[in-house]
Write a protein that holds these residues in place. Structure first.
Motif, PDB file in Angstrom:
ATOM      1  N   ALA A  75     -20.332  51.347   7.201  1.00 26.95           N
ATOM      2  CA  ALA A  75     -20.194  51.988   5.952  1.00 26.95           C
ATOM      3  C   ALA A  75     -19.528  53.114   5.746  1.00 26.95           C
ATOM      4  CB  ALA A  75     -21.914  52.402   5.872  1.00 26.95           C
ATOM      5  N   ALA A  76     -18.301  53.038   5.988  1.00 27.04           N
ATOM      6  CA  ALA A  76     -17.331  54.225   5.738  1.00 27.04           C
ATOM      7  C   ALA A  76     -16.701  54.114   4.400  1.00 27.04           C
ATOM      8  CB  ALA A  76     -16.120  54.263   6.803  1.00 27.04           C
ATOM      9  N   PHE A  77     -16.025  55.009   3.686  1.00 31.17           N
ATOM     10  CA  PHE A  77     -15.893  55.171   2.454  1.00 31.17           C
ATOM     11  C   PHE A  77     -14.776  53.957   2.018  1.00 31.17           C
ATOM     12  CE2 PHE A  77     -12.288  56.282  -0.522  1.00 31.17           C
ATOM     13  CZ  PHE A  77     -12.944  56.317  -1.434  1.00 31.17           C
ATOM     14  N   ALA A  78     -13.671  53.709   3.075  1.00 26.96           N
ATOM     15  CA  ALA A  78     -12.843  52.583   2.668  1.00 26.96           C
ATOM     16  C   ALA A  78     -13.296  51.271   3.071  1.00 26.96           C
ATOM     17  CB  ALA A  78     -11.524  52.759   3.641  1.00 26.96           C
ATOM     18  N   HIS A  79     -14.508  50.996   3.783  1.00 28.68           N
ATOM     19  CA  HIS A  79     -15.036  49.892   4.339  1.00 28.68           C
ATOM     20  C   HIS A  79     -13.977  49.126   4.889  1.00 28.68           C
ATOM     21  CE1 HIS A  79     -17.923  46.171   3.706  1.00 28.68           C
ATOM     22  NE2 HIS A  79     -18.767  47.106   4.299  1.00 28.68           N
ATOM     23  N   ASP A  80     -13.339  49.578   5.893  1.00 27.37           N
ATOM     24  CA  ASP A  80     -12.154  48.679   6.601  1.00 27.37           C
ATOM     25  C   ASP A  80     -12.297  48.855   8.087  1.00 27.37           C
ATOM     26  OD1 ASP A  80     -11.754  51.402   6.957  1.00 27.37           O
ATOM     27  OD2 ASP A  80      -9.384  51.386   6.508  1.00 27.37           O
ATOM     28  N   GLU A  81     -13.473  49.187   8.703  1.00 33.78           N
ATOM     29  CA  GLU A  81     -13.276  49.307  10.267  1.00 33.78           C
ATOM     30  C   GLU A  81     -14.505  48.639  10.781  1.00 33.78           C
ATOM     31  OE1 GLU A  81     -13.561  53.018  13.591  1.00 33.78           O
ATOM     32  OE2 GLU A  81     -13.410  53.499  11.402  1.00 33.78           O
ATOM     33  N   PRO A 105      -3.070  53.485  -0.559  1.00 34.84           N
ATOM     34  CA  PRO A 105      -1.953  53.800  -1.154  1.00 34.84           C
ATOM     35  C   PRO A 105      -1.184  55.110  -1.128  1.00 34.84           C
ATOM     36  CG  PRO A 105      -3.707  52.790  -2.464  1.00 34.84           C
ATOM     37  CD  PRO A 105      -4.177  53.392  -1.262  1.00 34.84           C
ATOM     38  N   PRO A 106      -0.074  54.987  -1.082  1.00 39.73           N
ATOM     39  CA  PRO A 106       0.667  56.360  -1.130  1.00 39.73           C
ATOM     40  C   PRO A 106       0.376  57.209  -2.341  1.00 39.73           C
ATOM     41  CG  PRO A 106       2.243  54.420  -0.859  1.00 39.73           C
ATOM     42  CD  PRO A 106       1.179  54.008  -1.252  1.00 39.73           C
ATOM     43  N   VAL A 107       0.624  58.614  -2.315  1.00 38.93           N
ATOM     44  CA  VAL A 107       0.276  59.371  -3.112  1.00 38.93           C
ATOM     45  C   VAL A 107       1.396  60.262  -3.567  1.00 38.93           C
ATOM     46  CG1 VAL A 107      -1.000  61.489  -3.934  1.00 38.93           C
ATOM     47  CG2 VAL A 107      -2.078  59.550  -2.567  1.00 38.93           C
ATOM     48  N   HIS A 108       1.938  60.565  -4.990  1.00 38.54           N
ATOM     49  CA  HIS A 108       2.949  61.335  -5.141  1.00 38.54           C
ATOM     50  C   HIS A 108       2.613  62.290  -6.125  1.00 38.54           C
ATOM     51  CE1 HIS A 108       5.840  58.258  -3.830  1.00 38.54           C
ATOM     52  NE2 HIS A 108       5.146  57.502  -4.150  1.00 38.54           N
ATOM     53  N   VAL A 109       2.891  63.658  -5.691  1.00 39.54           N
ATOM     54  CA  VAL A 109       2.867  65.125  -6.537  1.00 39.54           C
ATOM     55  C   VAL A 109       4.048  65.484  -7.013  1.00 39.54           C
ATOM     56  CG1 VAL A 109       1.616  66.889  -6.709  1.00 39.54           C
ATOM     57  CG2 VAL A 109       0.473  65.250  -5.556  1.00 39.54           C
ATOM     58  N   LYS A 110       4.211  65.888  -8.316  1.00 40.34           N
ATOM     59  CA  LYS A 110       5.658  66.146  -8.921  1.00 40.34           C
ATOM     60  C   LYS A 110       5.367  67.397  -9.706  1.00 40.34           C
ATOM     61  CE  LYS A 110       7.694  61.536  -8.487  1.00 40.34           C
ATOM     62  NZ  LYS A 110       8.628  60.459  -9.335  1.00 40.34           N
ATOM     63  N   ARG A 111       6.224  68.272  -9.832  1.00 39.15           N
ATOM     64  CA  ARG A 111       6.206  69.206 -10.855  1.00 39.15           C
ATOM     65  C   ARG A 111       7.500  69.396 -11.276  1.00 39.15           C
ATOM     66  NH1 ARG A 111       3.264  75.012 -10.883  1.00 39.15           N
ATOM     67  NH2 ARG A 111       4.550  75.253  -8.811  1.00 39.15           N
ATOM     68  N   GLY A 112       7.989  69.523 -12.624  1.00 38.70           N
ATOM     69  CA  GLY A 112       9.323  69.645 -12.995  1.00 38.70           C
ATOM     70  C   GLY A 112      10.525  68.419 -12.302  1.00 38.70           C
ATOM     71  N   ASP A 113      11.571  68.775 -12.209  1.00 37.91           N
ATOM     72  CA  ASP A 113      12.514  67.930 -11.985  1.00 37.91           C
ATOM     73  C   ASP A 113      13.373  68.210 -10.734  1.00 37.91           C
ATOM     74  OD1 ASP A 113      14.512  66.026 -11.651  1.00 37.91           O
ATOM     75  OD2 ASP A 113      15.226  65.798 -13.663  1.00 37.91           O
ATOM     76  N   ASN A 152       0.396  59.690  10.329  1.00 32.56           N
ATOM     77  CA  ASN A 152      -0.101  58.579  11.199  1.00 32.56           C
ATOM     78  C   ASN A 152      -1.517  58.551  11.491  1.00 32.56           C
ATOM     79  OD1 ASN A 152      -0.830  57.079  13.248  1.00 32.56           O
ATOM     80  ND2 ASN A 152       0.912  57.398  14.793  1.00 32.56           N
ATOM     81  N   CYS A 153      -2.216  57.434  10.633  1.00 29.46           N
ATOM     82  CA  CYS A 153      -3.547  57.500  10.226  1.00 29.46           C
ATOM     83  C   CYS A 153      -4.318  56.656  11.324  1.00 29.46           C
ATOM     84  CB  CYS A 153      -3.844  56.883   8.764  1.00 29.46           C
ATOM     85  SG  CYS A 153      -3.252  57.795   7.429  1.00 29.46           S
ATOM     86  N   GLY A 154      -3.629  55.800  11.931  1.00 28.31           N
ATOM     87  CA  GLY A 154      -4.185  54.860  13.068  1.00 28.31           C
ATOM     88  C   GLY A 154      -4.547  53.542  12.147  1.00 28.31           C
ATOM     89  N   PHE A 155      -5.506  52.837  12.868  1.00 29.40           N
ATOM     90  CA  PHE A 155      -5.606  51.461  12.317  1.00 29.40           C
ATOM     91  C   PHE A 155      -6.563  51.362  11.318  1.00 29.40           C
ATOM     92  CE2 PHE A 155      -9.656  51.767  14.421  1.00 29.40           C
ATOM     93  CZ  PHE A 155     -10.484  50.835  13.945  1.00 29.40           C
ATOM     94  N   SER A 156      -7.439  52.465  10.804  1.00 30.34           N
ATOM     95  CA  SER A 156      -8.112  52.333   9.382  1.00 30.34           C
ATOM     96  C   SER A 156      -8.254  53.812   9.029  1.00 30.34           C
ATOM     97  CB  SER A 156      -9.675  52.113  10.125  1.00 30.34           C
ATOM     98  OG  SER A 156     -10.419  53.297  10.740  1.00 30.34           O
ATOM     99  N   ALA A 157      -8.792  53.805   7.781  1.00 31.57           N
ATOM    100  CA  ALA A 157      -8.790  54.889   6.701  1.00 31.57           C
ATOM    101  C   ALA A 157      -9.552  56.205   7.501  1.00 31.57           C
ATOM    102  CB  ALA A 157      -8.947  54.589   5.350  1.00 31.57           C
ATOM    103  N   PRO A 181      -8.423  62.226   2.343  1.00 27.00           N
ATOM    104  CA  PRO A 181      -8.453  63.681   2.267  1.00 27.00           C
ATOM    105  C   PRO A 181      -7.710  64.419   3.149  1.00 27.00           C
ATOM    106  CG  PRO A 181     -10.669  62.719   3.121  1.00 27.00           C
ATOM    107  CD  PRO A 181      -9.554  61.568   2.710  1.00 27.00           C
ATOM    108  N   VAL A 182      -7.277  64.121   4.319  1.00 23.97           N
ATOM    109  CA  VAL A 182      -6.461  64.970   5.153  1.00 23.97           C
ATOM    110  C   VAL A 182      -5.095  64.917   4.680  1.00 23.97           C
ATOM    111  CG1 VAL A 182      -5.514  64.940   7.643  1.00 23.97           C
ATOM    112  CG2 VAL A 182      -7.766  64.525   7.271  1.00 23.97           C
ATOM    113  N   ALA A 183      -4.645  63.630   4.117  1.00 17.59           N
ATOM    114  CA  ALA A 183      -3.163  63.651   3.694  1.00 17.59           C
ATOM    115  C   ALA A 183      -3.013  64.190   2.299  1.00 17.59           C
ATOM    116  CB  ALA A 183      -2.935  62.172   3.560  1.00 17.59           C
ATOM    117  N   ASP A 184      -4.285  64.370   1.509  1.00 16.74           N
ATOM    118  CA  ASP A 184      -4.457  65.080   0.244  1.00 16.74           C
ATOM    119  C   ASP A 184      -4.331  66.429   0.693  1.00 16.74           C
ATOM    120  OD1 ASP A 184      -4.478  62.625  -1.108  1.00 16.74           O
ATOM    121  OD2 ASP A 184      -6.801  62.895  -1.356  1.00 16.74           O
ATOM    122  N   ARG A 185      -5.199  67.080   1.499  1.00 22.45           N
ATOM    123  CA  ARG A 185      -4.899  68.487   1.562  1.00 22.45           C
ATOM    124  C   ARG A 185      -3.916  68.971   2.252  1.00 22.45           C
ATOM    125  NH1 ARG A 185      -8.465  72.917   2.041  1.00 22.45           N
ATOM    126  NH2 ARG A 185     -10.270  71.703   1.313  1.00 22.45           N
TER     127      ARG A 185
END
Length: 540
Positions: free
Chosen positions: A116-122, A180-188, A335-340, A345-349
């Motif tokens: 019953a993990a957040f991504a329900h993928d394990e 999914p990948p995450v993109h954060v941008k400011r300016g050009d 490198n996340c391994g086989f499941s989320a 949140p680690v990659a976000d931080r």
């Protein structure tokens, strides 16, 4: 003073005006005595609340809890290959061993076969496909730990190998992601790089780490009456263990109570992944209707559980003659391994700390959460922060080397400002910024410049061994990035003898949390620290 004696420890004198008149003149009170202020409990150096018990060997960890009669011991049966199709399990030799009581696999799960993990993928147990070397396929149950471990090694798994993905670069090329990948941008950033007087491009990688808590992963599950369950677990997250166990057993949350008095270390390794052991042990206890303890051998712990996320980076940085960043394009492969697990949140931080203490005006950060055939990596102290901080520090060091400048000057040049240049690339205002005066003062009082000159002179004469020195700032965000988690609860009992008991939502893993909470409660209630006791973390 015995239990029935209600006399206060400090005598209180109550006198009338007549009593004062009749007293000798030199004893007559001139004014009412000021009440003594209670000594504060918080902010005072004191022993850890269980330090003496720990030194004397009297502090109870999960493996110290007396075992209920009939307790069985479990050992994991792990995949020997990184990726393959599971075609069969042959436990004949293992089940013939004296003292072996059974085997438990995916067919024995009464509830959801997926955690019953957040991504329900394990999956709870590998079923049909194994996805990393060490993935738990089943459990072997026996009368004692060593018999269970020996029997588990006799089980033969029929696995048809499948192609494996081990490196993040391979996963990225295949677009193999757990989220999914995450993109954060400011300016050009692209335009800023074209305008910049100088540009640098580079790649580097950082590896993971094993948590190596002294107390390994362990759970002890006891069946109670009317399909209720008591779970002793070494966990940083009792509430999640409760949720996972009830979900796997197909019962209500209220039927599962999870208790953790203390951990022998966690460091993030027991935030989610302690839940796996509790679920495995609960499924075994449900099938055999016996208490079950599962304590991983250290080698198995290394193979089964996740580590700090390894990262790979590619960057293009633009800067001027003073080292001021003009533009930055940054790619982060986690490198996340086989499941989320907690990779999101680690990659976000890591994104949120890719600036560390520096203003990035034109920036583009791309974060890829790569799926590989390894253990599912998990929380670790810093929780992605170190993986973000290290990349910008590496970039500024590269810039300093390219320009022949002292790295401290480049760092000072790029620091966040007070009134301007004080908003992060994720649109949060930096407040209470004291880094510039703090760092310049430290540089002066530590004689940084003089010592750097001495080190440079020493290095010039030493062809092999080199010395180094750095003064590095850190900006680190506290609390959860998912702000709904920034809450807590506590239950406080005040007894008629003046003693106080507090139960709170945190977990004690050596950081002294129970000591700190007891001190806060003592101050709020105006009682001595010694009158307050913090009890085991307990979902009830």
């Amino acid at each position: 003073m015995n239990a029935r004696d209600k006399t206060p420890a400090t005598p209180v004198v109550i006198s009338s005006r007549a009593d004062a008149d009749e007293a000798p003149e030199h004893l007559a009170p001139t004014s009412a005595p000021a009440p003594l202020a209670p000594q504060r409990a918080a902010g005072v150096s004191r022993h850890h609340e269980s330090a003496r018990a720990q030194v004397a060997g009297g502090a109870t960890y999960i493996d110290d809890i007396p075992e209920v009669r009939g307790t069985l011991h479990a050992a994991p049966i792990c995949s020997p290959v990184a990726h393959g199709r599971l075609r069969g399990i042959d436990a004949t030799a293992a089940l013939a061993l004296p003292g072996v009581r059974g085997i438990v696999d995916a067919r024995d799960i009464p509830g959801d076969p997926v955690l019953a993990a957040f991504a329900h993928d394990e999956p709870v147990f590998a079923n049909d496909v194994v996805q990393f070397t060490g993935q738990v396929v089943a459990l072997l149950l026996a009368d004692d730990t060593m018999t269970a471990r020996r029997a588990a090694r006799l089980v033969k798994l029929d696995i048809e190998p499948l192609p494996t993905v081990i490196s993040v670069h391979e996963a990225h090329a295949l677009e193999s992601y757990v989220l999914p990948p995450v993109h954060v941008k400011r300016g050009d950033a692209a335009a800023a790089l074209k305008r910049a007087p100088h540009t640098l491009e580079g790649n580097f990688e950082v590896g993971g780490q094993e948590h190596f808590y002294l107390e390994g992963q362990i759970a002890y599950v006891l069946p109670l009456e009317q399909n209720q369950w008591w779970v002793y677990t070494s966990t940083q997250h009792p509430g999640e263990v409760q949720h996972w166990v009830s979900h796997a057993l197909g019962i209500a949350n209220h039927a599962v109570t999870v208790e953790c008095r203390r951990m022998g270390g966690g460091f993030g390794g027991k935030e989610t992944q302690a839940g796996h052991l509790a679920v495995w042990a609960a499924i075994a206890a449900n099938k055999l209707q016996r208490p079950v303890k599962l304590r991983l051998d250290r080698d198995d712990d290394f193979m089964i559980t996740g580590k700090r996320h390894p990262f790979a980076y590619h960057y293009r940085a633009g800067f001027d003659d003073t080292g001021l960043l003009c533009g930055l394009e940054l790619e982060m492969l986690a490198n996340c391994g086989f499941s989320a697990d907690l990779s999101g949140p680690v990659a976000d931080r890591a994104i949120f700390h890719a600036d560390n203490a520096y203003f990035l005006e034109d920036v583009a950060v791309a974060s890829y959460r790569c799926k590989t055939n390894t253990q599912s990596h998990t929380a670790f102290r810093g929780f992605g922060g170190p993986q973000g901080v290290i990349v910008i520090e590496r970039i500024l060091s590269d810039i300093a080397r390219a320009l022949g400048l002292d790295p401290l000057d480049v760092r000072l040049r790029n620091l966040y400002g007070i009134e301007t240049r004080n908003v992060t690339h994720y649109q949060m205002k930096v407040e209470d910024n004291i880094l510039e005066p703090l760092m310049t003062t430290l540089a002066t009082t530590s004689h940084y410049r003089e010592r750097r000159e001495q080190i440079s002179a020493w290095n010039a004469k030493s062809p092999v061994i080199k010395k180094g020195m750095a003064l590095t700032p850190v900006k680190f965000g506290i609390s959860f990035t998912a702000t709904l988690f920034n809450q807590a609860g506590a239950l406080v009992h005040v007894y008629t003898d003046g003693s106080v008991q507090v139960n709170h939502g945190g977990t004690e893993m050596g950081q002294g949390l129970n000591t700190k909470v007891a001190a806060i409660v003592a101050d709020e209630l105006g009682v001595p620290f010694e009158q307050v006791m913090s009890t085991a973390a307990d979902t009830s």
